[in-house]
Scaffold this motif. Structure first.
Motif, short mmCIF file in Angstrom:
data_model
loop_
_atom_site.label_atom_id
_atom_site.label_comp_id
_atom_site.label_asym_id
_atom_site.label_seq_id
_atom_site.Cartn_x
_atom_site.Cartn_y
_atom_site.Cartn_z
N HIS A 375 0.87 -1.19 0.00
CA HIS A 375 0.00 0.00 0.00
C HIS A 375 0.90 1.23 0.00
O HIS A 375 1.49 1.56 1.03
CB HIS A 375 -0.90 0.00 1.24
N ASP A 376 0.97 1.89 -1.13
CA ASP A 376 1.83 3.07 -1.23
C ASP A 376 1.19 4.23 -0.48
O ASP A 376 -0.04 4.36 -0.47
CB ASP A 376 1.99 3.44 -2.72
N ASN A 377 2.02 5.05 0.14
CA ASN A 377 1.48 6.33 0.62
C ASN A 377 2.51 7.44 0.42
O ASN A 377 3.67 7.17 0.16
CB ASN A 377 0.95 6.24 2.06
N TRP A 378 2.00 8.64 0.52
CA TRP A 378 2.83 9.81 0.19
C TRP A 378 2.81 10.82 1.32
O TRP A 378 1.76 11.10 1.88
CB TRP A 378 2.30 10.49 -1.09
N TRP A 379 3.95 11.35 1.60
CA TRP A 379 4.08 12.54 2.47
C TRP A 379 5.49 13.03 2.41
O TRP A 379 6.29 12.49 1.64
CB TRP A 379 3.63 12.25 3.91
N GLN A 380 5.82 14.06 3.15
CA GLN A 380 7.18 14.60 3.10
C GLN A 380 7.55 15.21 4.45
O GLN A 380 6.68 15.36 5.33
CB GLN A 380 7.32 15.63 1.96
N THR A 381 8.82 15.53 4.61
CA THR A 381 9.32 16.06 5.88
C THR A 381 8.43 17.19 6.38
O THR A 381 8.08 17.26 7.55
CB THR A 381 10.76 16.59 5.67
N GLU A 382 8.05 18.07 5.48
CA GLU A 382 7.28 19.24 5.87
C GLU A 382 5.90 18.89 6.41
O GLU A 382 5.37 19.56 7.27
CB GLU A 382 7.11 20.18 4.66
N THR A 383 5.28 17.83 5.87
CA THR A 383 3.90 17.51 6.27
C THR A 383 3.88 16.72 7.58
O THR A 383 2.81 16.56 8.17
CB THR A 383 3.15 16.71 5.19
N ILE A 486 17.02 15.49 -5.44
CA ILE A 486 17.28 14.11 -5.90
C ILE A 486 16.78 13.14 -4.83
O ILE A 486 16.99 13.38 -3.64
CB ILE A 486 18.81 13.93 -6.11
N LYS A 487 16.13 12.07 -5.26
CA LYS A 487 15.74 11.02 -4.31
C LYS A 487 16.54 9.78 -4.62
O LYS A 487 16.35 9.14 -5.65
CB LYS A 487 14.26 10.70 -4.47
N SER A 488 17.46 9.44 -3.75
CA SER A 488 18.28 8.26 -3.98
C SER A 488 18.11 7.31 -2.81
O SER A 488 18.30 7.71 -1.66
CB SER A 488 19.75 8.69 -4.11
P1 AMP Z 1 11.20 13.60 2.37
O1 AMP Z 1 10.85 14.98 2.77
O2 AMP Z 1 12.65 13.30 2.44
O3 AMP Z 1 10.36 12.60 3.10
O4 AMP Z 1 10.85 13.46 0.83
C1 AMP Z 1 9.58 13.78 0.38
C2 AMP Z 1 9.49 13.56 -1.09
O5 AMP Z 1 9.66 12.17 -1.40
C3 AMP Z 1 8.16 13.92 -1.69
O6 AMP Z 1 8.02 15.30 -1.90
C4 AMP Z 1 8.21 13.11 -2.98
O7 AMP Z 1 9.00 13.75 -3.95
C5 AMP Z 1 8.89 11.84 -2.53
N1 AMP Z 1 7.88 10.84 -2.14
C6 AMP Z 1 7.43 10.54 -0.91
N2 AMP Z 1 6.51 9.55 -0.96
C7 AMP Z 1 6.35 9.23 -2.25
C8 AMP Z 1 5.53 8.31 -2.97
N3 AMP Z 1 4.71 7.49 -2.34
N4 AMP Z 1 5.63 8.29 -4.31
C9 AMP Z 1 6.47 9.11 -4.97
N5 AMP Z 1 7.27 10.00 -4.36
C10 AMP Z 1 7.22 10.06 -3.02
#
Ligand code: AMP
Length: 601
Positions: A375-383, A486-488
């Motif tokens: 189950h994919d989910n999305w968020w980032q440091t800021e959220t 960059i996301k590595s």
């Molecule tokens: P970070 O703040 O290091 O957690 O990175 C956040 C970033 O990671 C996001 O703005 C996206 O560019 C990428 N990211 C996080 N979750 C996903 C996801 N499920 N699919 C694609 N990109 C993601």
């Protein structure tokens, strides 16, 4: 902008069969905490989410109180909070009461050393119990916790501790000697360094943490903190400039807690494994705070990735909910389906993924090899917490990040000619992913960087920097980054930080750094370098530059490839055009090059 992942909704016969299997897993979701998405969205309120927690008298709120004391007070102190698995398979168990006791000791140590509310405690540790104890003890003391990734080299560490005005650092003797001691005197704010594993010959001006903890009481009254008091400082990177310190407050715990329930479906008897390192935000929000506030048992593995070891942990620890990342999933895929099939993973009821694009094939592979989709989910440091997710009770669309959490309003937006931001409601239109601000775990600032923070908010939207699309069912599809970060291997890397370090080498006149696609890590860091007069390109120099970067930045950030160029493409104002470097690297159209310096055309 170059899309890093193109969404695809499969429709061939094989795909249909795979789809059916994905769909079947939805049956498991019938009794999920979030069983009916529409209804949950309608009925959700952040006030109700707040009411799930205890709070402190007089409207106070403290993350560590919610994570530990609340359970101990309610008679759940004996429940296993944390099972630590050492590299050599040693196990160390902490009940909620024991973890609270250790955190109390750490808080007492901080008090004894004059560390107060709001002051910054950094950690530079691998996944060892002391990291979790320090995090929770710091929060109990009302101080601010900032975890650093242990694979960082001295430069990223120094930059972050300087911006964060670190007063305390908790680390190991080896890290201290290699990564801190050479520059420690330059950071006047750094008053105390605690070492978790030190030899008899303590380096000067360091303190043996275990000796200090042994002398401290395991009773401590959690310091009163308000919901808006700063609690966590997580660093992230932008396209330009120094790293940004995203400020999170104690109120974030409201989102950490409820998103754990809704997106990770936490139940009291769950055994949860978050494979993320607490040096990154996932490893703190969901590797410490969310599982503990939800009262589940968490498993921590000290060791690095190893496919067989991971399956063994899932099986032996009877992990029920597993939160991991696409790079790790791709490495498991590489290790093969047969290996996966050797392990009884029948206890596993939810597998979630975050941090980078999760390829549709990985979701389908999960079904075939492990019996469940990821189950994919999305968020980032800021959220600060999960914003978009594929829920247990809903169809997983392989390749999609899912739908917004209840309480979160997301949109796809574009900029008008006057810079205004407007929503695009057309299905599958590409634009920037944006969120309506107002959820509890949203960052409150980039530390001391008001202008950079303000730039994120336009016309009532928080702009995420990601490009995405929304389909007719309200599922979001990641397209790529709108900027040059960059996301590595799931780690966000700012090209500027890498370029600056390369430029410190006497041979380098200019550096431009981009991410190039790589099948396992998603992207790897590649640097283009123009040399100063008197230096000639050679294999020896390339190796020297790679070594220089690796030593200073650490393996997580340093470039894996370096290419020499006579000149780098620049705008007339002198900015290196990374976009153009990337287009050329990938053989893609160069796009608008009207700002390119004439001699570069
Ligand atoms: P970070 O703040 O290091 O957690 O990175 C956040 C970033 O990671 C996001 O703005 C996206 O560019 C990428 N990211 C996080 N979750 C996903 C996801 N499920 N699919 C694609 N990109 C993601």
């Amino acid at each position: 902008m170059i899309p890093t992942d193109t969404p695809s909704i499969s429709s061939g016969p094989t795909e249909q069969r795979q789809w059916e299997r994905v769909r079947k897993s939805v049956e498991d979701g019938r009794s999920a905490n979030l069983a009916d998405y529409e209804q949950c969205v309608r009925n959700f309120s952040w006030d109700q989410a707040r009411a799930l927690l205890d709070g402190l008298p007089g409207g106070g709120l403290n993350i560590a109180h919610e994570a530990l004391d609340r359970h101990v007070k309610a008679g759940r102190g004996d429940k296993l909070a944390l099972r630590w698995i050492g590299r050599d398979d040693t196990l160390r168990d902490y009940s909620y009461a024991a973890l609270a006791g250790e955190a109390n000791r750490f808080a007492n140590v901080l008090v004894r050393h004059g560390v107060g509310k709001g002051e910054r405690v950094f950690s530079l540790l691998g996944r060892v119990p002391e990291l979790y104890i320090a995090a929770l003890g710091t929060l109990k003391n009302g101080s601010v916790f900032s975890p650093l990734f242990s694979a960082f080299g001295p430069e990223p560490i120094k930059a972050r501790m300087t911006i964060g005005e670190a007063k305390v650092l908790v680390t190991t003797e080896a890290f201290y000697r290699r990564k801190i001691e050479p520059w420690r005197k330059e950071l006047a704010s750094l008053e105390r360094v605690f070492l978790v594993d030190c030899s008899a010959n303590l380096p000067p001006e360091t303190i043996d943490l275990h000796a200090a903890l042994a002398q401290a009481s395991d009773v401590f009254e959690t310091v009163w903190t308000g919901p808006e008091d700063m609690a966590l400082l997580h660093f992230t990177s932008g396209t330009t400039g120094k790293p940004k310190g995203a400020v999170h407050v104690h109120e974030a715990v409201v989102a950490h807690n409820v998103t754990g329930r809704l997106a990770l479906d936490f139940r009291p008897d769950d055994i949860f494994w978050c494979t993320a390192d607490p040096g990154w935000v996932t490893g703190t929000s969901y590797g410490i705070v969310s599982p503990l506030t939800n009262g589940v048992t968490m498993v921590i593995d000290q060791a690095e990735f190893d496919a067989e070891r991971w399956y063994r942990i899932l099986r032996d620890q009877k992990v029920t909910v597993w939160y991991t990342a696409p790079t790790a999933i791709r490495m498991l895929m590489k290790a093969g389906r047969d290996l996966a099939k050797r392990f009884d993973l029948s206890k596993l009821r939810l597998m979630a993924s975050v941090g980078e694009p999760l390829n549709p094939e990985a979701v389908v592979w999960g079904v075939e090899a492990l019996g469940k989709p990821f189950h994919d989910n999305w968020w980032q440091t800021e959220t600060g917490g999960i914003m978009i997710s594929n829920y247990l009770a809903m169809d997983v669309k392989p390749g999609s990040m899912g739908r917004p959490l209840p309480g979160i309003v997301a949109g796809i937006v574009e900029r008008g000619d006057g810079g205004e931001v407007r929503e695009i409601t057309r299905a599958m239109a590409m634009g920037e992913l944006a969120l309506r601000p107002g959820w509890p775990s949203m960052m409150r600032a980039y530390l001391n960087e008001e202008a950079r923070y303000k730039k994120c908010f336009v016309d009532g939207w928080y702009l995420t920097g990601d490009l995405a699309m929304r389909d007719g069912d309200g599922y979001y599809w990641f397209v790529g980054r709108a900027d040059d970060v960059i996301k590595s291997s799931g780690h966000l890397i700012g090209p500027f930080e890498v370029e600056s370090t390369l430029m410190e080498h006497k041979a380098v006149a200019e550096a431009g750094v981009i991410g190039i696609p790589e099948p396992t890590a998603g992207e790897i860091v590649k640097a283009y370098v123009a040399l100063n007069p008197g230096f000639a390109e050679s294999e020896a120099l390339r190796k020297e530059l790679l070594g220089h970067a690796r030593q200073r930045l650490g393996p997580a950030v340093a470039p894996k490839e370096i290419a020499f160029r006579q000149n780098l493409p620049k705008t007339r104002s002198g900015k290196i055009m990374r976009r153009l470097l990337k287009a050329r690297e990938l053989g893609l159209p160069e796009g608008d090059i009207s700002t390119l310096e004439s001699e570069e055309r």
